[in-house]
Design a protein around this motif. Structure first.
Motif, PDB file in Angstrom:
ATOM      1  N   ASP A  46      49.851   0.024   6.331  1.00 27.77           N
ATOM      2  CA  ASP A  46      49.283   0.975   5.623  1.00 27.77           C
ATOM      3  C   ASP A  46      49.651   0.882   4.023  1.00 27.77           C
ATOM      4  OD1 ASP A  46      48.515   2.451   7.725  1.00 27.77           O
ATOM      5  OD2 ASP A  46      49.828   3.711   8.191  1.00 27.77           O
ATOM      6  N   ASP A  84      43.830  -1.326  14.450  1.00 30.01           N
ATOM      7  CA  ASP A  84      42.898  -0.555  13.753  1.00 30.01           C
ATOM      8  C   ASP A  84      41.637  -1.724  13.562  1.00 30.01           C
ATOM      9  OD1 ASP A  84      41.269   0.808  11.972  1.00 30.01           O
ATOM     10  OD2 ASP A  84      42.808   1.486  10.634  1.00 30.01           O
ATOM     11  N   ASN A  86      38.765  -1.399  12.954  1.00 31.35           N
ATOM     12  CA  ASN A  86      37.647  -1.328  11.819  1.00 31.35           C
ATOM     13  C   ASN A  86      38.112  -1.771  10.540  1.00 31.35           C
ATOM     14  OD1 ASN A  86      35.499  -0.238  13.562  1.00 31.35           O
ATOM     15  ND2 ASN A  86      36.439   1.909  13.447  1.00 31.35           N
ATOM     16  N   ARG A  87      39.453  -1.140  10.182  1.00 32.09           N
ATOM     17  CA  ARG A  87      39.948  -1.779   8.738  1.00 32.09           C
ATOM     18  C   ARG A  87      40.054  -3.185   8.796  1.00 32.09           C
ATOM     19  NH1 ARG A  87      45.583   1.096   7.122  1.00 32.09           N
ATOM     20  NH2 ARG A  87      44.157   3.036   6.329  1.00 32.09           N
TER      21      ARG A  87
END
Length: 281
Positions: A46, A84, A86-87
Motif C-alpha cells: 500500500d 490484488d 486489479n492493482r
C-alpha cells in the motif's frame, strides 16, 4: 490480541496516509519508512502504491516506474493477504505503456514471461493488447496471435475491441494465414455494417488481404468502398501500400494522383514514397 493487532495496523496506515500536497517531497518519508520497515508485509505494498501516485503527480516518471516494478515484484500471485490482481494489472499496464513508447520490446517480453501469473489474473483486455503489440514488434507473431485471442475474454471499451480486431488481422497477414484473416474480416464487415469509419477500416483490410492473395479485382472492389467512405480512416497507412500495388497491377494509373494527394494530405503516406509512385505514374 486481534484488536491490538488491528490497532497497530491502523497506526501504521496513519503513517503513510496520502498527504494533501504530493509536491511536498517531505511527504514521501512516511511511505519510505513503512516500505523500509515492513518490506514484505502487505502494508508495504500500500505504501509503494501511495508513493507511486505521489511521484506520478509530480511528474517524476522514472521514480514512479521503479515503484511500479517494486510493487509487481512483491505482489502476491494467489488468493490470500495482499492479493490484488486489479492493482497489479493496472501497474503492468502503466509500465508496459511506457516501455512501448520507448521501444523497449524485449523488456516487455521478459516482463510478460516473468510476471505471467499476474497477467493471467487481470481481466481487462488492454494489458494483453499492449503485450501483443510488443510481440508483433519482435516478429513473434504466433505468440501475439495467442495473446490477442486471450484478450478477447477480457473486458474492454469498444475502441479497444476495434483495435484488438485490427491487430489480429495484421498478425494473420504476417503469418500468411489468409483463411483466418478472411473469417475475421468477414465478421468485422458484418458487425460494423452500421459504423461507417470502422466498416471502412474493415474494407481497407479486406482489400489488403485480397491483394496479398493476388486477387486484384476483388481487392480493388474493397478499396473503392473504403475510399468512398465519408468517414476518415485512421489506419489507412498499413493498407495503402497494398492499394497502390493493386492499382498498379490493374494499371489504374489515372486514378492514382487523387489517392496519393489524399494520402499525403491525411498523413497516410510519407513524401518520399509518394514521390516514388508519382515517378512511376
Amino acid at each position: 490480541r486481534s484488536s491490538l493487532h488491528a490497532a497497530r495496523r491502523r497506526g501504521r496506515r496513519e503513517r503513510w496516509r496520502p498527504l494533501r500536497d504530493p509536491a511536498d517531497r517531505a511527504g514521501d518519508y512516511p511511505y519510505l519508512a513503512v516500505i523500509d520497515q515492513y518490506g514484505l508485509d502487505p502494508i508495504a505494498q500500500d505504501a509503494r502504491y501511495g508513493l507511486l501516485l505521489r511521484l506520478k503527480a509530480r511528474g517524476e516518471l522514472e521514480e514512479a516506474l521503479e515503484q511500479a516494478r517494486a510493487y509487481i515484484r512483491h505482489a502476491a500471485a494467489q488468493e490470500g493477504a495482499g492479493f490484488d490482481p486489479n492493482r497489479t494489472g493496472e501497474l503492468l499496464v502503466f509500465l508496459i505503456e511506457e516501455l512501448l513508447r520507448r521501444g523497449e520490446y524485449e523488456r516487455i517480453y521478459h516482463l510478460y514471461i516473468n510476471e505471467h501469473r499476474h497477467v493471467r489474473h487481470y481481466q481487462p483486455g488492454r494489458l494483453r493488447i499492449l503485450i501483443g503489440r510488443a510481440l508483433e514488434e519482435l516478429a513473434l507473431y504466433e505468440q501475439a496471435a495467442v495473446v490477442y485471442y486471450r484478450a478477447l475474454a477480457g473486458t474492454m471499451s469498444d475502441q479497444e475491441l476495434a483495435e484488438l480486431y485490427y491487430r489480429r488481422a495484421l498478425v494473420y497477414f504476417a503469418l500468411m494465414d489468409f483463411a483466418a484473416a478472411d473469417r475475421l474480416l468477414t465478421h468485422l464487415r458484418r458487425i460494423y455494417a452500421e459504423q461507417p469509419a470502422r466498416l471502412a477500416e474493415a474494407q481497407a483490410l479486406s482489400g489488403a488481404l485480397r491483394s496479398l492473395e493476388q486477387r486484384h479485382q476483388e481487392a480493388w472492389g474493397f478499396f473503392r468502398q473504403a475510399l468512398a467512405s465519408p468517414e476518415a480512416v485512421s489506419r489507412w497507412g498499413e493498407a495503402l501500400p497494398a492499394l497502390l500495388r493493386t492499382m498498379a497491377a490493374l494499371e489504374i494509373f489515372n486514378e492514382m494522383p487523387p489517392v496519393l494527394a489524399r494520402g499525403l494530405g491525411e498523413g497516410w503516406l510519407g513524401p518520399e514514397l509518394a514521390q516514388v509512385w508519382y515517378r512511376r505514374i
